[in-house]
Motif scaffolding. Structure first.
Motif, PDB file in Angstrom:
ATOM      1  N   GLU A 128      45.295  14.354 -60.994  1.00 58.23           N
ATOM      2  CA  GLU A 128      44.933  13.187 -59.815  1.00 58.23           C
ATOM      3  C   GLU A 128      43.632  13.213 -59.157  1.00 58.23           C
ATOM      4  OE1 GLU A 128      46.290  10.129 -57.658  1.00 58.23           O
ATOM      5  OE2 GLU A 128      47.657  11.559 -59.095  1.00 58.23           O
ATOM      6  N   GLU A 129      42.947  14.411 -59.374  1.00 63.17           N
ATOM      7  CA  GLU A 129      41.503  14.722 -59.023  1.00 63.17           C
ATOM      8  C   GLU A 129      40.709  13.662 -59.698  1.00 63.17           C
ATOM      9  OE1 GLU A 129      41.065  18.549 -58.290  1.00 63.17           O
ATOM     10  OE2 GLU A 129      42.018  18.619 -56.603  1.00 63.17           O
ATOM     11  N   GLU A 155      49.068  18.751 -62.271  1.00 60.64           N
ATOM     12  CA  GLU A 155      49.194  17.393 -61.817  1.00 60.64           C
ATOM     13  C   GLU A 155      48.184  16.743 -60.902  1.00 60.64           C
ATOM     14  OE1 GLU A 155      50.464  13.819 -62.542  1.00 60.64           O
ATOM     15  OE2 GLU A 155      51.700  15.399 -63.299  1.00 60.64           O
ATOM     16  N   GLN A 156      47.849  17.997 -59.822  1.00 63.25           N
ATOM     17  CA  GLN A 156      47.054  17.873 -59.043  1.00 63.25           C
ATOM     18  C   GLN A 156      45.426  17.612 -59.519  1.00 63.25           C
ATOM     19  OE1 GLN A 156      46.674  20.939 -56.236  1.00 63.25           O
ATOM     20  NE2 GLN A 156      45.067  20.224 -55.019  1.00 63.25           N
ATOM     21  N   SER A 157      45.099  18.439 -60.783  1.00 60.87           N
ATOM     22  CA  SER A 157      43.961  18.174 -61.389  1.00 60.87           C
ATOM     23  C   SER A 157      43.821  16.929 -61.918  1.00 60.87           C
ATOM     24  CB  SER A 157      43.806  19.224 -62.304  1.00 60.87           C
ATOM     25  OG  SER A 157      42.677  19.088 -63.281  1.00 60.87           O
ATOM     26  N   ALA A 162      52.655  21.451 -61.380  1.00 63.85           N
ATOM     27  CA  ALA A 162      52.193  20.918 -60.314  1.00 63.85           C
ATOM     28  C   ALA A 162      50.575  21.123 -60.006  1.00 63.85           C
ATOM     29  CB  ALA A 162      52.669  21.403 -58.986  1.00 63.85           C
ATOM     30  N   LYS A 163      49.925  22.249 -60.592  1.00 61.43           N
ATOM     31  CA  LYS A 163      48.603  22.649 -60.254  1.00 61.43           C
ATOM     32  C   LYS A 163      47.757  21.472 -61.337  1.00 61.43           C
ATOM     33  CE  LYS A 163      48.841  27.308 -59.155  1.00 61.43           C
ATOM     34  NZ  LYS A 163      48.722  28.754 -59.186  1.00 61.43           N
TER      35      LYS A 163
END
Length: 438
Positions: A380-381, A376-378, A373-374
């Motif tokens: 997305e950014e 994936e967040q990166s 998830a971490k």
């Protein structure tokens, strides 16, 4: 039947639905007869494309793909795709035209020593010298392409073994009874031509199409292999499964493999042809931080995955225990000896293993899901970050992923861009991702 018709009949019996080609006179009888048999003949713009297409059919259907190309440059133009199929362990049949048997080595059009070239890149290479040998030769080609570690085979088809006997004799300049030889030299030449033609076409009407099609042979796992793997998995608290193209060699069993992996309950990373095996959102599938997952695991299982550059030649695994299942003995031991080596088809092994073992890895899966998830967040950014020139490739691929139909097949090639696609796009189903391999 002429040789082209015989070949088409054998292809039909082997379950071939498509024949890829770039039209050439040396091989015309093959695709004329193939169309008459109901095989779809697809003409490409380059011979290498014909073989790449045949490779794709092999992987997606489980029936070896077939390409037919003309002599000389037609055959040599296929080298890149043939070598790619060999490295990707993909079964296919390449039929190559050739100069007439009587003219080989005499400077005929496109007369190349093709066997010496193709032996370097194929599992097996052979030539047809008699029409009666066509059936057993093509049947053997299919058997060899699928046996053990799959790969490409090459069958050279000289032009005089494909066309009608009467036409071939006219090419040879065979004299009729109304035109007797004028001298001893002509008599000797005529005798040799007739002898050679008789040899090529001898017993051509006795060909047998009723041979049973044997199942491909490959190494099989044993009950003790399953028991030993089960014992190691039960002792592990954080097992990790990595599945690659070597576990998708039986396309017809892809859904059975997907069900088995879900039943096993081991968190899994998918690579190569295995991408899409569990669909879009299966909680067992981890998409990011594989190296970190390996680092935290206490047992890794490689299914159809060699310790090559993709695992830093085994350095990612380091000194950790690992099980490896592979049809290829070379890939099984490549760069690092497994704690438990299993020389067998990984697909069949995992299906059998699922009947003997089911993991309870909820806490381990939660840990991996968090680091995923971490990441994936990166991603997305980065997808939302502005760019000064051109397109943001991650944003482009994110938009493509959102637009994908459930029946989409993704074909991936190229360096950095396809590497980005591999962690951005989510194939929707088994056999929905094609990449060249190594």
């Amino acid at each position: 039947m002429n040789g082209g018709q015989i070949i088409a009949k054998v292809l039909q019996q082997q379950g071939v639905k498509f024949l890829f080609t770039l039209c050439g006179g040396h091989i015309s009888p093959i695709f004329v007869a193939a169309e008459q048999c109901g095989i779809r003949v697809i003409d490409t713009r380059h011979e290498v494309n014909a073989v790449f297409a045949a490779d794709a059919v092999s992987r997606l259907t489980g029936v070896p793909g077939v390409a037919a190309v003309t002599a000389g440059p037609g055959v040599t133009n296929t080298i890149t795709a043939i070598k790619n199929a060999a490295l990707a362990q993909s079964p296919l049949i390449l039929l190559g035209g050739a100069a007439a048997t009587i003219l080989k080595g005499r400077g005929s059009l496109q007369d190349v020593n093709q066997l010496s070239v193709m032996k370097a890149v194929c599992k097996w290479s052979t030539t047809i010298s008699k029409v009666k040998d066509i059936v057993p030769t093509i049947e053997e080609a299919f058997r060899r392409a699928q046996t053990g570690v799959p790969g490409p085979v090459f069958v050279e088809c000289p032009i005089d073994t494909l066309y009608d006997e009467e036409l071939v004799r006219s090419w040879y300049g065979a004299k009729s009874k109304e035109e007797p030889p004028r001298n001893l030299q002509e008599r000797l030449v005529q005798w040799y031509i007739n002898f050679h033609a008789k040899r090529i076409f001898a017993d051509k009407d006795t060909v047998n199409f009723d041979n049973a099609i044997p199942k491909p042979w490959f190494p099989q796992h044993t009950a003790s292999d399953v028991a030993n793997a089960t014992q190691m998995l039960r002792a592990a608290k954080k097992p990790l499964l990595i599945i690659g193209s070597g576990a998708i060699m039986q396309a017809e069993k892809a859904q059975l493999l997907a069900a088995a992996v879900s039943k096993l309950g081991i968190p899994v990373y998918l690579s190569g042809m295995a991408r899409g095996l569990l669909g879009k959102d299966n909680p067992l599938q981890m998409r990011h931080q594989r190296k970190e997952a390996i680092k935290n695991s206490d047992l890794i299982m490689l299914a159809g995955v060699p310790n090559d550059f993709r695992l830093d030649y085994g350095n990612h695994i380091g000194g950790r225990k690992f099980i490896s299942i592979n049809r290829s003995k070379e890939d099984l031991y490549k760069n690092k000896k497994p704690s438990l080596p299993i020389l067998a088809d990984p697909q069949d092994f995992l299906i059998a293993l699922a009947h003997a073992y089911n993991a309870n890895t909820n806490e381990w899966c939660r840990f991996l899901a968090e680091i995923n998830a971490k990441r994936e967040q990166s991603i997305e950014e980065k997808a939302n970050a502005p760019v000064n020139v051109g397109l943001n490739p991650i944003a482009l691929l994110k938009n493509l992923d959102a637009a994908l139909d459930d029946n989409s097949i993704l074909i991936a090639d190229g360096g950095d861009f396809v590497a980005t696609a591999a962690y951005t796009l989510r194939p929707r189903a088994p056999l929905s991702w094609l990449d060249p391999g190594v």
